[in-house]
Design a protein around this motif. Structure first.
Motif, PDB file in Angstrom:
ATOM      1  N   ALA A  48       0.830  -1.202   0.000  1.00 18.53           N
ATOM      2  CA  ALA A  48       0.000   0.000   0.000  1.00 18.53           C
ATOM      3  C   ALA A  48       0.868   1.257   0.000  1.00 18.53           C
ATOM      4  O   ALA A  48       0.596   2.207  -0.743  1.00 18.53           O
ATOM      5  N   LEU A  49       1.930   1.223   0.825  1.00 21.90           N
ATOM      6  CA  LEU A  49       2.825   2.394   0.861  1.00 21.90           C
ATOM      7  C   LEU A  49       3.343   2.697  -0.537  1.00 21.90           C
ATOM      8  O   LEU A  49       3.345   3.841  -0.987  1.00 21.90           O
ATOM      9  N   ARG A  50       3.771   1.619  -1.226  1.00 26.15           N
ATOM     10  CA  ARG A  50       4.288   1.806  -2.589  1.00 26.15           C
ATOM     11  C   ARG A  50       3.184   2.301  -3.517  1.00 26.15           C
ATOM     12  O   ARG A  50       3.387   3.221  -4.303  1.00 26.15           O
ATOM     13  N   ALA A  51       2.000   1.682  -3.415  1.00 31.96           N
ATOM     14  CA  ALA A  51       0.904   2.026  -4.322  1.00 31.96           C
ATOM     15  C   ALA A  51       0.522   3.489  -4.171  1.00 31.96           C
ATOM     16  O   ALA A  51       0.253   4.173  -5.156  1.00 31.96           O
ATOM     17  N   PHE A  52       0.531   3.973  -2.936  1.00 34.66           N
ATOM     18  CA  PHE A  52       0.098   5.354  -2.725  1.00 34.66           C
ATOM     19  C   PHE A  52       1.213   6.365  -2.939  1.00 34.66           C
ATOM     20  O   PHE A  52       1.087   7.517  -2.595  1.00 34.66           O
ATOM     21  N   GLY A  53       2.325   5.884  -3.453  1.00 40.53           N
ATOM     22  CA  GLY A  53       3.332   6.837  -3.895  1.00 40.53           C
ATOM     23  C   GLY A  53       4.552   6.984  -3.026  1.00 40.53           C
ATOM     24  O   GLY A  53       5.381   7.855  -3.276  1.00 40.53           O
ATOM     25  N   ALA A  54       4.701   6.151  -1.954  1.00 38.41           N
ATOM     26  CA  ALA A  54       5.942   6.236  -1.184  1.00 38.41           C
ATOM     27  C   ALA A  54       7.067   5.658  -2.031  1.00 38.41           C
ATOM     28  O   ALA A  54       6.921   4.577  -2.581  1.00 38.41           O
ATOM     29  N   PRO A  55       8.165   6.403  -2.183  1.00 35.42           N
ATOM     30  CA  PRO A  55       9.257   5.869  -2.999  1.00 35.42           C
ATOM     31  C   PRO A  55       9.882   4.646  -2.346  1.00 35.42           C
ATOM     32  O   PRO A  55       9.750   4.433  -1.140  1.00 35.42           O
ATOM     33  N   ARG A  56      10.562   3.846  -3.142  1.00 37.14           N
ATOM     34  CA  ARG A  56      11.132   2.609  -2.609  1.00 37.14           C
ATOM     35  C   ARG A  56      12.135   2.881  -1.493  1.00 37.14           C
ATOM     36  O   ARG A  56      12.233   2.134  -0.541  1.00 37.14           O
ATOM     37  N   PRO A  58       4.426  -4.340  -5.561  1.00 34.22           N
ATOM     38  CA  PRO A  58       3.321  -3.740  -4.824  1.00 34.22           C
ATOM     39  C   PRO A  58       1.968  -4.372  -5.169  1.00 34.22           C
ATOM     40  O   PRO A  58       1.127  -4.548  -4.297  1.00 34.22           O
TER      41      PRO A  58
END
Lengths: 228, 420
Positions: free
Chosen positions: B326-334, B414
């Motif tokens: 979810a973090l990745r999906a919502f735009g948190a960079p790797r 993700p």
């Protein structure tokens, strides 16, 4: 707002002979709306994953406006999604332990420093989505309120596109209707292209254009004329 | 970022606490072993450094050194008093002090000796004065008695079936300054008083009339109860060939060369000469082996703990796939996802390390205090430079270990993570 163009798209998973998704051509005008329906396993979620860049296409191209996201490497795809695509999911995917406001700004904060304007916008979005207390811990909100917070989060970065995957499926009818209304209204107000996967006939009707997927293919494309 | 990590740790506070405690205990074990071994080594080396050379009857070197340095009660064989006389007159010796063990009072050793040793142990007394009569005593810094108090010596120790000498009660005349050695617990009395109490006053016949017992080892065991000690008699610290048998003589040679020559000369059929420091060094070698073993066990424990933690975190990452997806999906960079997973584990390791350091230090202090209260040997618990490199190793290892689950989090797709 961004237009969607799909050409020759094919998604295959290892061990499966037939592609799970196969779309020859699909165009969605900038600022338009598109509802996607289909039985489970018809390829809806795969389509969402490909157009949002969460998954890499096996073949073909997906473009938002001038950007062909199927050609971007993972990091830039992530960055594109963060900047241009607002996501709303069936299970909200909010983070317990944080407040409603902190949840809205979390993706931006994890990437960089939050600008004062974004702070203002986050509070404004929570207000128009009907969350009275932005500081309230997320786990104490009702399910309907949680999805509203998720909608506010999706809109924070003024995305050109909003993608909602079964946004009302885990809510009861009345609350689901309110959330559906909120999404459609805010997408129009923000001028964002709206792509919704749903089973909800009322929501399908409000969006206008509607495609039906079966076995990974588009078997029906209704209301294209009005939408275009 | 930090806020998210802390919120996340709060959510899993039970597990986080367990991980911290696990690491803390394993670190504490190594810290305590390292510090305690050092404390015992430094403490006993300092306790031994006041005694350059010990001469005793032929027997166990280790026993002789331990008895003289730590006043460990043990039946030492006696050697002829003539040795003392010879040593006392030797020009290479700055002083030679006899030590007579065997008596105790309230569990504290009563040691017969001369004023020369008192002066060597404590050049200036903390209070009072050195014994000047047979019935007087000087106490070590840790002996809880006041000046003027009476001490009834007991033959042997109370817990080994000793009996009290009724013939004489010593009067405390002075107290030595703290020396950080076992002698802080001791009660020092004139050696002649000890001899007379045990009916060994062979040369004491010019003062009293019962000098017919032979000055041998047996005499010390079944001495005559009818002895009489003149408590007010003045000290006589001149020893001649008639001097009774003694278990050990502490010798302060004038030079290093003299020390080696004396040791050589007194290593014979009837006498034994040792450098206590050397004997202790040999004991430390054994102690060092024990330390290596304990440390190896402690490090193995840490390895097991680290492996268990790796397992837990990898499973934890597995259980958190949805969150990470979810973090990745919502735009948190790797890099943010990497930093979160890495940071959380690193924080836990660091907290466990800090806590373990504190617990280990505390445990070593407690053990040292307990040892000091029974042996009076002060054991300094201190960190050394070498510990710094150990800490660096731990930090480096913590960084590496916490990278593993972070990398596994990065490899998650993700989309797949969200489906989980």
């Amino acid at each position: 707002m961004l237009a969607l163009d799909i050409a020759g798209l094919e998604m295959r998973f290892p061990g499966l002979d037939t592609p799970v998704l196969s779309i020859d051509k699909l165009h969605l005008a900038a600022g338009g709306g598109l509802a996607i329906t289909g039985a489970s396993g018809s390829g809806k979620s795969t389509l969402v994953n490909v157009v949002t860049g969460l998954e890499r296409a096996t073949q073909g191209s997906v473009s938002w406006g001038e950007t062909e996201i199927t050609r971007l490497p993972t990091g830039r795809r992530d960055a594109f999604r963060a900047a241009h695509i607002g996501l709303v999911m069936q299970d909200f995917h909010l983070f317990p332990g944080l407040s409603a406001y902190e949840n809205v700004v979390l993706p931006v904060r994890l990437a960089r420093r939050l600008k004062p304007a974004e702070r203002e916008r986050a509070l404004h979005l929570l207000e128009i989505t009907g969350i009275a207390r932005p500081g309230q811990p997320i786990e104490t909100l009702s399910r309907g309120e949680m999805q509203r917070v998720a909608v506010a989060r999706a809109l924070l970065s003024k995305p050109g596109v909003i993608v909602a995957d079964e946004p009302t499926a885990s809510l009861d009818r009345r609350i689901g209707g309110e959330v559906a209304d909120l999404i459609v209204r805010l997408a129009r107000a923000e001028g964002a292209t709206l792509l919704v996967v749903t089973h909800d006939p009322a929501l399908v009707e409000r969006i206008g254009r509607h495609i039906v997927l079966d076995g990974g293919r588009i078997v029906e494309d209704a209301g294209k004329a009005e939408a275009a | 970022m930090m806020g998210f990590i802390l919120a996340d740790l709060r959510r899993f506070k039970g597990g986080a606490l367990a991980v911290v405690v696990l690491i803390a205990l394993s670190v504490a074990l190594s810290v305590a072993v390292t510090l305690q071994e050092r404390a015992v080594r430094l403490g006993s080396a300092r306790a031994a450094e006041k005694f350059d050379l010990v001469v005793g009857a032929a027997g166990s070197e280790t026993q002789l050194a331990l008895s003289a340095v730590f006043l460990q009660p043990s039946p030492l064989p006696l050697m002829s008093g003539a040795v003392l006389e010879k040593l006392a007159r030797d020009p290479r010796v700055s002083f030679a002090a006899p030590v007579g063990f065997g008596d105790s009072a309230d569990g504290r050793p009563v040691v017969g000796t001369t004023t020369a040793l008192v002066a060597a142990l404590s050049p200036t007394l903390a209070e009072g004065a050195v014994f000047a009569r047979l019935g007087e005593a000087v106490i070590g810094a840790d002996v809880p008695m006041r000046l003027g108090a009476k001490i009834k010596p007991m033959h042997g120790a109370a817990d080994s079936g000793g009996h009290t000498h009724v013939e004489l009660a010593y009067t405390v005349r002075g107290r030595m300054a703290p020396t950080g050695t076992a002698w802080d617990r001791a009660i020092l009395v004139p050696i002649r008083a000890v001899w007379q109490l045990h009916g060994m006053g062979a040369e004491a016949e010019h003062a009293h009339d019962h000098g017919d017992e032979a000055p041998d080892g047996a005499a010390a065991e079944d001495h005559d109860h009818a002895v009489h000690v003149e408590a007010d008699a003045a000290l006589d610290e001149h020893f001649d060939a008639e001097t009774p048998g003694i278990p050990a003589v502490l010798v302060k040679p004038k030079t290093m060369g003299d020390a080696y020559r004396l040791r050589q000369e007194y290593r014979g059929e009837t006498t034994l000469a040792v450098f206590p420091a050397e004997v202790l060094t040999r004991l430390y070698a054994t102690l060092g082996d024990a330390r290596s073993l304990l440390l190896a066990i402690a490090i193995a424990t840490q390895a097991i703990v680290v492996a268990a933690i790796l397992l837990v975190t990898i499973m934890h990452v597995g259980a958190r796939r949805r969150q990470i997806g979810a973090l990745r999906a919502f735009g948190a960079p790797r890099r943010a996802v990497f930093a979160i997973v890495w940071g959380e584990l690193f924080l836990l390791l660091l907290a466990g390390f800090a806590l373990g350091l504190a617990i280990g230090y505390g445990a070593a202090r407690a053990i040292s205090a307990a040892l000091a209260s029974t042996t009076a040997v002060h054991m300094p618990v201190e960190f050394a430079r070498a510990d710094l490199s150990l800490a660096m190793w731990f930090a480096a290892l913590a960084v590496l270990v916490s990278i593993v689950p972070a990398l596994s989090a990065l490899r998650l797709s993700p989309a797949a993570a969200l489906r989980a």
